[in-house]
Scaffold this motif. Structure first.
Motif, PDB file in Angstrom:
ATOM      1  N   ARG A 428      48.577 -34.314 -30.922  1.00 53.91           N
ATOM      2  CA  ARG A 428      49.678 -35.212 -30.551  1.00 53.91           C
ATOM      3  C   ARG A 428      50.960 -34.779 -31.266  1.00 53.91           C
ATOM      4  NH1 ARG A 428      47.585 -39.040 -27.452  1.00 53.91           N
ATOM      5  NH2 ARG A 428      45.422 -39.728 -27.771  1.00 53.91           N
ATOM      6  N   SER A 430      54.141 -36.059 -30.016  1.00 53.51           N
ATOM      7  CA  SER A 430      55.122 -36.896 -29.333  1.00 53.51           C
ATOM      8  C   SER A 430      56.340 -37.123 -30.212  1.00 53.51           C
ATOM      9  CB  SER A 430      54.484 -38.240 -28.965  1.00 53.51           C
ATOM     10  OG  SER A 430      55.435 -39.108 -28.382  1.00 53.51           O
ATOM     11  N   ASP A 458      49.456 -34.425 -26.185  1.00 50.42           N
ATOM     12  CA  ASP A 458      50.599 -35.323 -26.027  1.00 50.42           C
ATOM     13  C   ASP A 458      51.874 -34.607 -26.469  1.00 50.42           C
ATOM     14  OD1 ASP A 458      52.426 -37.346 -25.896  1.00 50.42           O
ATOM     15  OD2 ASP A 458      51.354 -38.738 -27.202  1.00 50.42           O
ATOM     16  N   ASP A 487      50.223 -35.604 -21.515  1.00 45.40           N
ATOM     17  CA  ASP A 487      51.386 -36.497 -21.441  1.00 45.40           C
ATOM     18  C   ASP A 487      52.653 -35.701 -21.742  1.00 45.40           C
ATOM     19  OD1 ASP A 487      53.167 -38.578 -21.373  1.00 45.40           O
ATOM     20  OD2 ASP A 487      51.994 -39.898 -22.659  1.00 45.40           O
TER      21      ASP A 487
END
Length: 552
Positions: A428, A430, A458, A487
């Motif tokens: 991740r 993000s 992500d 994502d």
């Protein structure tokens, strides 16, 4: 149940020693039971416990074989109506939208389930106010080991009736009353039976509006729960005032493996109180003190006994307002927890310029599988220390660096880690201010066959990446054969048209056999790409959700 199944079951009824009540619990569990040959039940032969267990003396006798068959059919029809399957010794009606009529029907079936070991009716609002109808039948299911009543809107009368009924199920090992506000202030009424001792192994009282008095009672009760392994008191903000009593009781629970005090109104003093109890909790595997924002500063002089938790595998301290002095103290302790597998220090923004030494010493945790350090305001020096450490974390499966802006433009520092991470499943990044060069670097790592085990990626809220960067990334994402979720959403304040990279993404997705979710929020699809997506959606063999900003 199919007609073939019914016929086979009735043919097996010729053996007089088979328990009539147990036949209701024949069947196959969903996926987990399919994987376990010891627990799986076949159509042609009943399971061992059905063959060997005699009918309960308290169960209502069936007058005829026809009545037995009729009752069996009613039971299976009841479960089928709720979308459930029969499972050995288990009645799972969790989140089934039970009505008052369903409750009556279920109660009527209990006399035929004398060997029931698990009853779960959580997340059914209509249980509230009617629990007495079930508790009156508890003597018929006296072998119950697991009782879950989470979020059932229990009333004061319900919890009082439950307290009286627990006397009827002496073998109870798990009790879950979470998300029932009326438990608060009435805990002694419910657990009065446990004052004589209990086999309870798991007690969950999450968000039950427990009072300080409930906490005091629980502290006095804990020494009598010698089998207790899991205690979850999370989201009860008033029990911090009775932590002295709880901690004193914890000293007598030497078998405790999981202690969760998430969002319990703990303060700086609470750390010292708990620290005194840690030396008695040698078997503890999981400790969750997260979301206690007033803990900050409490670890400065009160974490010495934390090192006694030699078997600790999970430590969650996210959103605890850790100070620089807390981090300094934890630096002396955390690296000594050699069995630690999961560490969550996220949302402690004061760590940013003080965690360099702590992060450097994480290399001494060879078993670490999950490192969550998002939103910690890491600075260049601390990120460099983390990058150098991460190379040594060969078992790492989850790596969360989201909301640390210093990662942007510096992803190259993680290059060796990404190449060596054979076990990484979740990455991740993000809102890390990633730039085009970062995504191109990530694409090259993927292309060369690294990150092959990645299941969740992500990259959302990184709006500075240009279309050319997304194109290169989408051309190479097809090599992540085990990817399930991706994502690349934009920030809530930003909307952009999809570039030509979207076509490359669709081509890649075709080659990703397991992907189910693609986050593309606030990316706008022009008409031509809308048509491409519609054509893609017509392939009924795949079920992939594209969460995008809409069509233009």
């Amino acid at each position: 149940m199919s007609q073939t199944r019914k016929k086979t079951s009735s043919e097996g009824e010729t053996k007089p020693q088979t328990s009539s009540g147990n036949k209701f619990l024949r069947g196959s569990k969903a996926e987990s039971r399919k994987e376990n040959n010891d627990l799986k039940t076949t159509d042609s032969q009943p399971s061992n416990w059905i063959q060997k267990t005699a009918p309960s003396e308290t169960a209502k006798p069936l007058s005829s074989e026809m009545e037995l068959r009729s009752s069996m059919e009613k039971y299976e029809q009841f479960l089928q109506k709720l979308g459930k399957k029969t499972v050995n010794k288990c009645l799972d009606l969790n989140n089934c939208g039970l009505t008052t009529a369903d409750m009556k029907e279920m109660v009527a079936l209990l006399p035929f389930l004398p060997d029931l070991e698990e009853l779960d009716i959580s997340w059914n609002d209509f249980v509230g106010g009617t629990l007495h109808s079930i508790t009156q039948q508890m003597h018929l299911v006296s072998k119950l080991k697991i009782l879950r009543l989470g979020s059932c809107r229990l009333t004061t009368d319900d919890v009082q009736a439950l307290g009286e009924a627990l006397e009827m199920i002496p073998e109870l090992e798990e009790l879950n009353l979470s998300w029932n506000s009326k438990v608060g202030g009435n805990l002694p009424l419910i657990l009065q039976k446990f004052q004589k001792g209990s086999n309870i192994q798991m007690l969950k009282l999450v968000d039950c509006t427990l009072t300080s008095e409930d906490g005091t009672f629980l502290g006095q009760l804990l020494p009598m729960l010698q089998s207790l392994e899991v205690l979850d008191l999370s989201i009860n903000r008033d029990i911090g005032g009775s932590l002295n009593s709880i901690a004193q009781g914890l000293k007598s629970t030497s078998n405790l493996k999981v202690l969760k005090l998430h969002s319990c109104g703990l303060s700086q003093k609470s750390v010292k109180i708990l620290d005194a109890a840690f030396r008695y909790l040698a078997e503890l595997r999981k400790l969750d003190l997260s979301c206690n924002k007033d803990l900050g500063g409490g670890f400065e002089d009160s974490s010495a006994q934390l090192v006694m938790l030699k078997h600790l595998q999970v430590l969650d301290l996210h959103q605890c307002s850790l100070t620089a002095d807390d981090v300094m103290s934890l630096t002396q302790v955390i690296p000594l927890l050699s069995n630690l597998q999961e560490l969550d220090l996220s949302a402690n923004k004061k760590m940013g310029n003080s965690s360099e030494n702590l992060l450097s010493r994480l290399r001494f945790l060879p078993a670490l599988k999950s490192l969550v350090i998002n939103n910690c305001a890491l600075e260049s020096e601390t990120f460099t220390a983390l990058a150098e450490t991460s190379v040594h974390l060969s078992a790492l499966e989850v790596f969360n660096l989201s909301w640390n802006k210093c990662v942007g433009g510096n992803l190259k520092l993680l290059l060796e880690t990404l190449k060596l991470s054979m076990s990484l499943r979740v990455l991740r990044l993000s809102s890390c201010s990633l730039v085009t060069e970062d995504v191109v670097l990530l694409a090259s790592v993927i292309q060369t066959g690294h990150l092959a085990k990645l299941r969740k990626l992500d990259l959302s809220y990184n709006d500075s990446i240009c279309d050319a960067g997304w194109t290169i990334f989408c051309q190479n994402v097809r090599f992540l054969k085990e990817l399930i979720e991706l994502d690349i959403s934009l920030r809530p304040s930003n909307f952009r048209d999809c570039g030509q990279w979207f076509r490359h993404l669709l081509c890649a997705v075709i080659k990703l056999p397991q992907i189910t979710e693609i986050g593309m929020k606030r990316w706008i699809l022009p008409a031509s790409q809308e048509e491409e997506l519609e054509c893609f959606d017509q392939d009924k063999k795949r079920s992939i959700h594209f969460d995008h900003g809409g069509f233009q």
